[in-house]
Design an enzyme around this catalytic site. Structure first.
Site, PDB file in Angstrom:
ATOM      1  N   GLY A   8      -1.753  -3.699  -1.465  1.00  0.00           N
ATOM      2  CA  GLY A   8      -2.003  -4.570  -2.628  1.00  0.00           C
ATOM      3  C   GLY A   8      -0.729  -5.210  -3.147  1.00  0.00           C
ATOM      4  O   GLY A   8      -0.556  -5.430  -4.345  1.00  0.00           O
ATOM      5  N   LEU A  10       0.542  -8.121  -3.151  1.00  0.00           N
ATOM      6  CA  LEU A  10       0.623  -9.472  -3.716  1.00  0.00           C
ATOM      7  C   LEU A  10      -0.004  -9.553  -5.108  1.00  0.00           C
ATOM      8  O   LEU A  10      -0.179 -10.632  -5.660  1.00  0.00           O
ATOM      9  CB  LEU A  10      -0.036 -10.488  -2.775  1.00  0.00           C
ATOM     10  N   GLY A  11      -0.334  -8.398  -5.684  1.00  0.00           N
ATOM     11  CA  GLY A  11      -0.931  -8.370  -7.017  1.00  0.00           C
ATOM     12  C   GLY A  11       0.124  -8.498  -8.108  1.00  0.00           C
ATOM     13  O   GLY A  11       1.308  -8.743  -7.837  1.00  0.00           O
ATOM     14  N   ASP A  34      -1.366  -6.641   2.167  1.00  0.00           N
ATOM     15  CA  ASP A  34      -2.422  -7.046   1.228  1.00  0.00           C
ATOM     16  C   ASP A  34      -3.576  -7.579   2.068  1.00  0.00           C
ATOM     17  O   ASP A  34      -3.405  -7.909   3.243  1.00  0.00           O
ATOM     18  CB  ASP A  34      -1.916  -8.130   0.263  1.00  0.00           C
ATOM     19  N   ILE A  35      -4.747  -7.696   1.444  1.00  0.00           N
ATOM     20  CA  ILE A  35      -5.918  -8.224   2.152  1.00  0.00           C
ATOM     21  C   ILE A  35      -5.820  -9.735   2.332  1.00  0.00           C
ATOM     22  O   ILE A  35      -6.566 -10.325   3.105  1.00  0.00           O
ATOM     23  CB  ILE A  35      -7.215  -7.829   1.403  1.00  0.00           C
ATOM     24  N   ARG A  36      -4.905 -10.368   1.586  1.00  0.00           N
ATOM     25  CA  ARG A  36      -4.731 -11.820   1.666  1.00  0.00           C
ATOM     26  C   ARG A  36      -3.256 -12.120   1.857  1.00  0.00           C
ATOM     27  O   ARG A  36      -2.416 -11.239   1.666  1.00  0.00           O
ATOM     28  CB  ARG A  36      -5.225 -12.486   0.376  1.00  0.00           C
ATOM     29  N   ASP A  52      -6.617  -4.482   4.948  1.00  0.00           N
ATOM     30  CA  ASP A  52      -7.703  -4.104   4.040  1.00  0.00           C
ATOM     31  C   ASP A  52      -7.626  -2.582   3.916  1.00  0.00           C
ATOM     32  O   ASP A  52      -7.746  -1.869   4.939  1.00  0.00           O
ATOM     33  CB  ASP A  52      -9.049  -4.545   4.647  1.00  0.00           C
ATOM     34  N   TYR A 141     -13.951   2.076 -13.861  1.00  0.00           N
ATOM     35  CA  TYR A 141     -12.505   2.099 -13.616  1.00  0.00           C
ATOM     36  C   TYR A 141     -11.902   3.439 -14.070  1.00  0.00           C
ATOM     37  O   TYR A 141     -11.127   4.062 -13.340  1.00  0.00           O
ATOM     38  CB  TYR A 141     -11.876   0.940 -14.389  1.00  0.00           C
ATOM     39  N   LYS A 145     -10.083   6.359 -11.993  1.00  0.00           N
ATOM     40  CA  LYS A 145      -8.699   6.770 -12.260  1.00  0.00           C
ATOM     41  C   LYS A 145      -8.608   8.285 -12.474  1.00  0.00           C
ATOM     42  O   LYS A 145      -7.672   8.922 -11.986  1.00  0.00           O
ATOM     43  CB  LYS A 145      -8.129   6.010 -13.465  1.00  0.00           C
TER      44      LYS A 145
HETATM   45  N1  LIG Z   1      -1.606  -4.559 -14.220  1.00  0.00           N
HETATM   46  C1  LIG Z   1      -1.876  -3.653 -15.156  1.00  0.00           C
HETATM   47  O1  LIG Z   1      -1.818  -3.955 -16.353  1.00  0.00           O
HETATM   48  C2  LIG Z   1      -2.224  -2.251 -14.755  1.00  0.00           C
HETATM   49  C3  LIG Z   1      -2.347  -1.273 -15.755  1.00  0.00           C
HETATM   50  C4  LIG Z   1      -2.694   0.037 -15.388  1.00  0.00           C
HETATM   51  C5  LIG Z   1      -2.865   0.361 -14.048  1.00  0.00           C
HETATM   52  N2  LIG Z   1      -2.728  -0.616 -13.098  1.00  0.00           N
HETATM   53  C6  LIG Z   1      -2.962  -0.222 -11.707  1.00  0.00           C
HETATM   54  O2  LIG Z   1      -1.920  -0.694 -10.869  1.00  0.00           O
HETATM   55  C7  LIG Z   1      -2.437  -1.008  -9.575  1.00  0.00           C
HETATM   56  C8  LIG Z   1      -2.070  -2.428  -9.201  1.00  0.00           C
HETATM   57  O3  LIG Z   1      -2.512  -3.280 -10.231  1.00  0.00           O
HETATM   58  P1  LIG Z   1      -2.214  -4.859 -10.258  1.00  0.00           P
HETATM   59  O4  LIG Z   1      -2.233  -5.243 -11.684  1.00  0.00           O
HETATM   60  O5  LIG Z   1      -1.053  -5.205  -9.427  1.00  0.00           O
HETATM   61  O6  LIG Z   1      -3.580  -5.382  -9.611  1.00  0.00           O
HETATM   62  P2  LIG Z   1      -3.929  -6.846  -9.056  1.00  0.00           P
HETATM   63  O7  LIG Z   1      -5.398  -7.015  -9.200  1.00  0.00           O
HETATM   64  O8  LIG Z   1      -3.028  -7.867  -9.672  1.00  0.00           O
HETATM   65  O9  LIG Z   1      -3.549  -6.716  -7.518  1.00  0.00           O
HETATM   66  C9  LIG Z   1      -4.302  -5.968  -6.610  1.00  0.00           C
HETATM   67  C10 LIG Z   1      -3.972  -6.457  -5.225  1.00  0.00           C
HETATM   68  O10 LIG Z   1      -4.801  -5.714  -4.322  1.00  0.00           O
HETATM   69  C11 LIG Z   1      -5.267  -6.622  -3.331  1.00  0.00           C
HETATM   70  N3  LIG Z   1      -6.508  -6.096  -2.777  1.00  0.00           N
HETATM   71  C12 LIG Z   1      -7.765  -6.171  -3.280  1.00  0.00           C
HETATM   72  N4  LIG Z   1      -8.640  -5.599  -2.435  1.00  0.00           N
HETATM   73  C13 LIG Z   1      -7.925  -5.140  -1.386  1.00  0.00           C
HETATM   74  C14 LIG Z   1      -8.268  -4.462  -0.194  1.00  0.00           C
HETATM   75  N5  LIG Z   1      -9.544  -4.116   0.103  1.00  0.00           N
HETATM   76  N6  LIG Z   1      -7.274  -4.141   0.666  1.00  0.00           N
HETATM   77  C15 LIG Z   1      -5.993  -4.475   0.392  1.00  0.00           C
HETATM   78  N7  LIG Z   1      -5.607  -5.148  -0.709  1.00  0.00           N
HETATM   79  C16 LIG Z   1      -6.570  -5.470  -1.591  1.00  0.00           C
HETATM   80  C17 LIG Z   1      -5.462  -7.934  -4.047  1.00  0.00           C
HETATM   81  O11 LIG Z   1      -5.429  -9.016  -3.110  1.00  0.00           O
HETATM   82  C18 LIG Z   1      -4.289  -7.948  -4.998  1.00  0.00           C
HETATM   83  O12 LIG Z   1      -3.165  -8.612  -4.455  1.00  0.00           O
HETATM   84  C19 LIG Z   1      -3.953  -0.729  -9.662  1.00  0.00           C
HETATM   85  O13 LIG Z   1      -4.215   0.585  -9.229  1.00  0.00           O
HETATM   86  C20 LIG Z   1      -4.221  -0.826 -11.145  1.00  0.00           C
HETATM   87  O14 LIG Z   1      -5.365  -0.083 -11.509  1.00  0.00           O
HETATM   88  C21 LIG Z   1      -2.416  -1.903 -13.427  1.00  0.00           C
END
Ligand SMILES: NC(=O)c1ccc[n+]([C@@H]2O[C@H](COP(=O)([O-])OP(=O)(O)OC[C@H]3O[C@@H](n4cnc5c(N)ncnc54)[C@H](O)[C@@H]3O)[C@@H](O)[C@H]2O)c1
Length: 315
Positions: A8, A10-11, A34-36, A52, A141, A145
């Site tokens: 993941g 690219l998130g 990442d998946i994308r 994925d 969610y 968690k």
């Molecule tokens: N951002 C926040 O505020 C926050 C707060 C608490 C916890 N978190 C946790 O941190 C982690 C990352 O969060 P984030 O904000 O970067 O999320 P995000 O949604 O911005 O990024 C998630 C990434 O996962 C990728 N993804 C989705 N499905 C996939 C798959 N099947 N295989 C591979 N990649 C896949 C997406 O393309 C995306 O790039 C998560 O576990 C989230 O629960 C985030």
């Protein structure tokens, strides 16, 4: 030297974490997946593979080929998106985590995955929420968690996998957009303040949630992963927060820098009910005591930095 694989990547978190880890440990030592794919620095500035996380075999073979000694598992569906599609969220959040933990076990990797303030629920004490307390969340969610925290602890006790985690609050950042969480309003508000001078909040006035600026979140991940194991009483997962504010408080802060900024409200019942089930503010003292957690940014210093960085980004 660490050899890290990130899922993941690219998130919102991964796109900045990947770059920071490459700066510290060397670009070639950090495999982003990442998946994308996109044109970001995380995808183009070092090794990158499409993965994925539901494909456990491919995950294991990528980790083996990269000679990974550390897995950072970020791929997940966030709170609001998960609530819209709970069955898919369960399958992705638990299935992906299980594959990542199994890869870490087989290849003897250190392991990190974030939990969230979403792991708490309405029966949790709302103010100064303790590290160890009631966890009965009412969202998919949150259920994911809590189960994830338990599963990561299980892999530590049962298989001696060095699992570590953080209960992140809402993370605020300007590089990649947030991915469908309940605290996304606290990012959108800065973009809209600069672009249009106004913002309509889907979260009601008087709703307090914990937040943290991305540089502090990245430091927290790195410092926890570098901490001596003998100092850790807890593992999955540590409360960490830098600030707690309501929509009207962040609005007032922005008004100090953008004259005439206007805030209105059009409350989204689903995201509001998620927010209402979460703590007002959590207690990060276990993280401070066990591995020296410290956040540098508060609402005021974060707002100045966010507005400056976004003005440059948006031209
Ligand atoms: N951002 C926040 O505020 C926050 C707060 C608490 C916890 N978190 C946790 O941190 C982690 C990352 O969060 P984030 O904000 O970067 O999320 P995000 O949604 O911005 O990024 C998630 C990434 O996962 C990728 N993804 C989705 N499905 C996939 C798959 N099947 N295989 C591979 N990649 C896949 C997406 O393309 C995306 O790039 C998560 O576990 C989230 O629960 C985030």
């Amino acid at each position: 030297m660490k050899r890290i694989m990130i899922t993941g990547a690219l998130g919102q978190i991964g796109s900045e974490l990947t770059i920071k880890l490459r700066d510290i440990y060397g670009a070639d030592n950090v495999l982003a997946t990442d998946i994308r794919e996109n044109d970001s620095d995380a995808a183009k500035g070092g090794p990158f593979s499409i993965l994925d996380v539901m494909d456990g075999k491919k995950m294991a073979s990528l980790a083996e080929n990269h000679k990974a000694d550390t897995i950072i598992h970020m791929a997940a569906l966030l709170s609001a998106t998960a609530e819209a599609n709970p069955v898919f969220a369960w399958n992705l959040n638990m299935g992906g985590l299980m594959n990542a933990l199994e890869t870490a076990r087989e290849q003897k990797c250190q392991f990190f995955t974030p939990s969230s303030i979403g792991a708490f629920g309405p029966s949790t004490p709302k103010d100064l929420t303790p590290q160890d307390t009631v966890q009965r969340p009412t969202t998919m969610y949150g259920v994911n968690k809590v189960a994830g925290e338990l599963l990561a602890d299980y892999y530590y006790h049962r298989f001696a996998v060095d699992t570590r985690g953080l209960r992140f609050p809402g993370l605020i950042s300007y590089v990649a957009p947030p991915g469908g969480g309940t605290t996304d309003y606290a990012v959108e508000i800065y973009y809209e303040a600069i672009k249009n001078g106004r913002y309509t909040s889907y979260i009601e006035q008087g709703t307090y949630m914990d937040m943290m600026y991305m540089p502090d979140a990245l430091d927290a991940i790195i410092n926890l992963m570098e901490a001596s194991p003998e100092k850790l009483i807890h593992r999955n997962s540590f409360n960490v927060s830098a600030m707690s504010f309501s929509p009207e408080e962040i609005s007032a802060e922005i008004k100090k820098h953008i004259t005439g900024f206007e805030m209105s409200y059009d409350v989204d019942p689903i995201r509001q009910s998620i927010a209402d089930s979460w703590p007002n503010s959590i207690d990060s003292s276990a993280a401070k005591e066990e591995w020296g957690f410290k956040a540098k940014y508060d609402l005021s210093s974060m707002s100045i930095d966010m507005l400056n960085k976004l003005k440059a980004k948006l031209g």
